[in-house]
Design a protein around this motif. Sequence first.
Motif, mmCIF file in Angstrom:
data_model
loop_
_atom_site.group_PDB
_atom_site.id
_atom_site.type_symbol
_atom_site.label_atom_id
_atom_site.label_comp_id
_atom_site.label_asym_id
_atom_site.label_seq_id
_atom_site.Cartn_x
_atom_site.Cartn_y
_atom_site.Cartn_z
ATOM 1 N N ASP A 165 34.541 -2.774 -20.519
ATOM 2 C CA ASP A 165 34.100 -1.784 -21.528
ATOM 3 C C ASP A 165 34.651 -0.427 -21.089
ATOM 4 N N THR A 166 35.982 -0.316 -21.163
ATOM 5 C CA THR A 166 36.651 0.875 -20.619
ATOM 6 C C THR A 166 37.106 1.852 -21.699
ATOM 7 N N GLY A 167 36.725 1.616 -22.957
ATOM 8 C CA GLY A 167 37.046 2.575 -24.005
ATOM 9 C C GLY A 167 38.519 2.585 -24.374
ATOM 10 N N SER A 168 38.931 3.691 -24.980
ATOM 11 C CA SER A 168 40.322 3.851 -25.409
ATOM 12 C C SER A 168 40.721 5.297 -25.123
ATOM 13 N N THR A 169 42.001 5.589 -25.291
ATOM 14 C CA THR A 169 42.467 6.974 -25.130
ATOM 15 C C THR A 169 43.284 7.332 -26.371
ATOM 16 N N PRO A 170 43.434 8.639 -26.685
ATOM 17 C CA PRO A 170 44.219 8.994 -27.872
ATOM 18 C C PRO A 170 45.648 8.458 -27.797
ATOM 19 N N VAL A 171 46.224 8.198 -28.967
ATOM 20 C CA VAL A 171 47.583 7.660 -29.055
ATOM 21 C C VAL A 171 48.572 8.810 -28.865
ATOM 22 N N ILE A 172 49.171 8.900 -27.680
ATOM 23 C CA ILE A 172 50.178 9.955 -27.474
ATOM 24 C C ILE A 172 51.464 9.392 -26.882
ATOM 25 N N ALA A 173 51.456 8.092 -26.552
ATOM 26 C CA ALA A 173 52.590 7.508 -25.828
ATOM 27 C C ALA A 173 53.914 7.691 -26.567
ATOM 28 N N GLY A 174 53.893 7.638 -27.906
ATOM 29 C CA GLY A 174 55.148 7.709 -28.654
ATOM 30 C C GLY A 174 55.591 9.129 -28.980
ATOM 31 N N ILE A 175 54.880 10.136 -28.473
ATOM 32 C CA ILE A 175 55.215 11.525 -28.821
ATOM 33 C C ILE A 175 55.809 12.219 -27.593
ATOM 34 N N PRO A 176 57.130 12.443 -27.576
ATOM 35 C CA PRO A 176 57.730 13.082 -26.397
ATOM 36 C C PRO A 176 57.073 14.436 -26.113
ATOM 37 N N GLY A 177 56.755 14.671 -24.847
ATOM 38 C CA GLY A 177 56.185 15.956 -24.429
ATOM 39 C C GLY A 177 54.679 16.050 -24.568
ATOM 40 N N ALA A 178 54.055 15.037 -25.220
ATOM 41 C CA ALA A 178 52.613 15.150 -25.504
ATOM 42 C C ALA A 178 51.781 15.193 -24.225
ATOM 43 N N ALA A 179 52.156 14.384 -23.236
ATOM 44 C CA ALA A 179 51.347 14.335 -22.010
ATOM 45 C C ALA A 179 51.466 15.647 -21.234
ATOM 46 N N ARG A 180 52.618 16.320 -21.372
ATOM 47 C CA ARG A 180 52.860 17.548 -20.607
ATOM 48 C C ARG A 180 52.269 18.769 -21.314
ATOM 49 N N HIS A 181 52.376 18.760 -22.633
ATOM 50 C CA HIS A 181 51.930 19.926 -23.396
ATOM 51 C C HIS A 181 50.687 19.549 -24.173
ATOM 52 N N GLY A 182 49.550 19.850 -23.609
ATOM 53 C CA GLY A 182 48.306 19.549 -24.307
ATOM 54 C C GLY A 182 47.454 18.597 -23.505
ATOM 55 N N ILE A 183 46.273 18.355 -24.035
ATOM 56 C CA ILE A 183 45.289 17.552 -23.307
ATOM 57 C C ILE A 183 44.642 16.565 -24.273
ATOM 58 N N PRO A 184 44.582 15.280 -23.904
ATOM 59 C CA PRO A 184 43.856 14.336 -24.761
ATOM 60 C C PRO A 184 42.344 14.497 -24.575
ATOM 61 N N ILE A 185 41.569 14.182 -25.593
ATOM 62 C CA ILE A 185 40.104 14.291 -25.510
ATOM 63 C C ILE A 185 39.544 13.306 -24.472
ATOM 64 N N LYS A 186 40.280 12.218 -24.228
ATOM 65 C CA LYS A 186 39.857 11.262 -23.197
ATOM 66 C C LYS A 186 40.972 11.064 -22.190
ATOM 67 N N PRO A 187 40.680 10.906 -20.887
ATOM 68 C CA PRO A 187 39.355 10.840 -20.285
ATOM 69 C C PRO A 187 38.587 12.165 -20.446
ATOM 70 N N VAL A 188 37.296 12.042 -20.773
ATOM 71 C CA VAL A 188 36.464 13.212 -21.067
ATOM 72 C C VAL A 188 36.362 14.179 -19.876
ATOM 73 N N PRO A 189 36.196 13.705 -18.623
ATOM 74 C CA PRO A 189 36.045 14.674 -17.523
ATOM 75 C C PRO A 189 37.242 15.625 -17.418
ATOM 76 N N ARG A 190 38.443 15.108 -17.621
ATOM 77 C CA ARG A 190 39.641 15.971 -17.567
ATOM 78 C C ARG A 190 39.618 16.974 -18.700
ATOM 79 N N PHE A 191 39.207 16.501 -19.892
ATOM 80 C CA PHE A 191 39.149 17.412 -21.036
ATOM 81 C C PHE A 191 38.137 18.528 -20.780
ATOM 82 N N LEU A 192 36.978 18.191 -20.208
ATOM 83 C CA LEU A 192 35.944 19.213 -19.994
ATOM 84 C C LEU A 192 36.415 20.280 -19.000
ATOM 85 N N GLU A 193 37.193 19.868 -17.999
ATOM 86 C CA GLU A 193 37.761 20.861 -17.064
ATOM 87 C C GLU A 193 38.698 21.803 -17.818
ATOM 88 N N TYR A 194 39.541 21.210 -18.660
ATOM 89 C CA TYR A 194 40.504 21.995 -19.434
ATOM 90 C C TYR A 194 39.766 22.957 -20.364
#
Length: 377
Positions: free
Chosen positions: A106-135
Amino acid sequence: MTSKRLLLIGGGHSHVEVIRRFGINPEPGAAVALISPDRHTSYSGMLPGLIAGHYHFGDCHIDLDALCRRAGAAWIGTSVTGIDTERRSASCADGSKHAFDVVSVDTGSTPVIAGIPGAARHGIPIKPVPRFLEYWATLRAAARSATIDLRIAVVGAGAGGVELALAMQHRIRADSGRARFTLITDGSAILASHPTRVRRRFTAVLRQRGISLRLNAPVQSATADGLVLRDGEVQPADHVIWVTGAAAPRWPRASGLQTDTAGFIAVNAHLQSPSHAWLFAAGDVAAMMATPRPKSGVYAVRQGPPLAENLRRALRGAALVAYRPQRSALALISTGDRYAVASYGPFAFSGAWVWRWKDRIDTAFMRQYNAPAQDGR
Ligand SMILES: Cc1cc2nc3c(=O)[nH]c(=O)nc-3n(C[C@H](O)[C@H](O)[C@H](O)COP(=O)(O)OP(=O)(O)OC[C@H]3O[C@@H](n4cnc5c(N)ncnc54)[C@H](O)[C@@H]3O)c2cc1C
């Protein structure tokens, strides 16, 4: 009595109920362990309220260590990276391995960003939530000290994206911070799975609150300057928040488990893997093959009791019970300012009272997990 090992992977909404139930009614001879990377797991229904400033961290987070201790289970703070289906053992990011007789995911899901170049570097996904809350904490501080408006883009206009944009804006205004929001979707409407009345209501709220809406605008790539849209237009953005649907983790398919085409773990009516009878899954990470439903916390919560029952039965070698998900779920979607819209099938109604109703439901839900278990089943 020979001890049987039940391993729970992920502290999601279904597993917290499994632990609670095993605590109230312990299974003789069963050793229960939960692997989840963070000690505190968030309750998604209250996350927008936390962002908006209506709740404290502890109001909407479950302390997995404390929950496990009360239930006589062990919490192991790491992430699972794969399952050895021959040895029935889970491998973890910290190098540890954990053998089991029965396992549940029961590990949930993460936003779909794999197919978007630069998405992981520029911006923050809502999940994992702890990382988002720091941001979010640094973003709030930046908005408070800004002399011109920060340009914040929220990508994804399902209930999560809409609620998040409104909650963030509410909080930054309350902080006297400076920010301008744009909500971006590749769809032709916001809240695609909700009735027209709900969409109209939220479109009006976004307009009143000065949040720009970009429809039919699939993001092609993300750069330091902003988001490149389909026609090459650049949507300027200083901060990008990704709330784009649900992507599956890679490890279940790589481990040889049966998955759906998107990589979510296939389960039958018993929430059991058709390929490996000792494996169960629930919540966003599971794909109910016969009765598909949207990825939503409501279903993860509802799957908790039948999952607990079937894990107990699997440990005993008893016949499993079938779970039939409800056809549609009530969604209470907040506007960030202690006001909410209820969406159920074709029906919609709204008001401050809907927010108070949602608040009562959510706080009652949380009380079950953060207070010592005393009640019966
Ligand atoms: C802003 C927002 C608001 C939302 N509001 C609602 C709402 O009001 N109602 C609703 O029904 N849905 C809502 N949703 C959807 C909801 O978040 C998800 O459907 C729900 O969280 C899924 O629950 P889950 O049990 O599958 O997993 P999660 O709640 O995501 O929990 C997964 C857990 O597993 C852990 N984990 C992850 N990977 C691993 C790993 N490899 N090994 C071990 N542990 C791992 C995580 O740390 C986490 O603790 C919202 C979503 C967003 C983004």
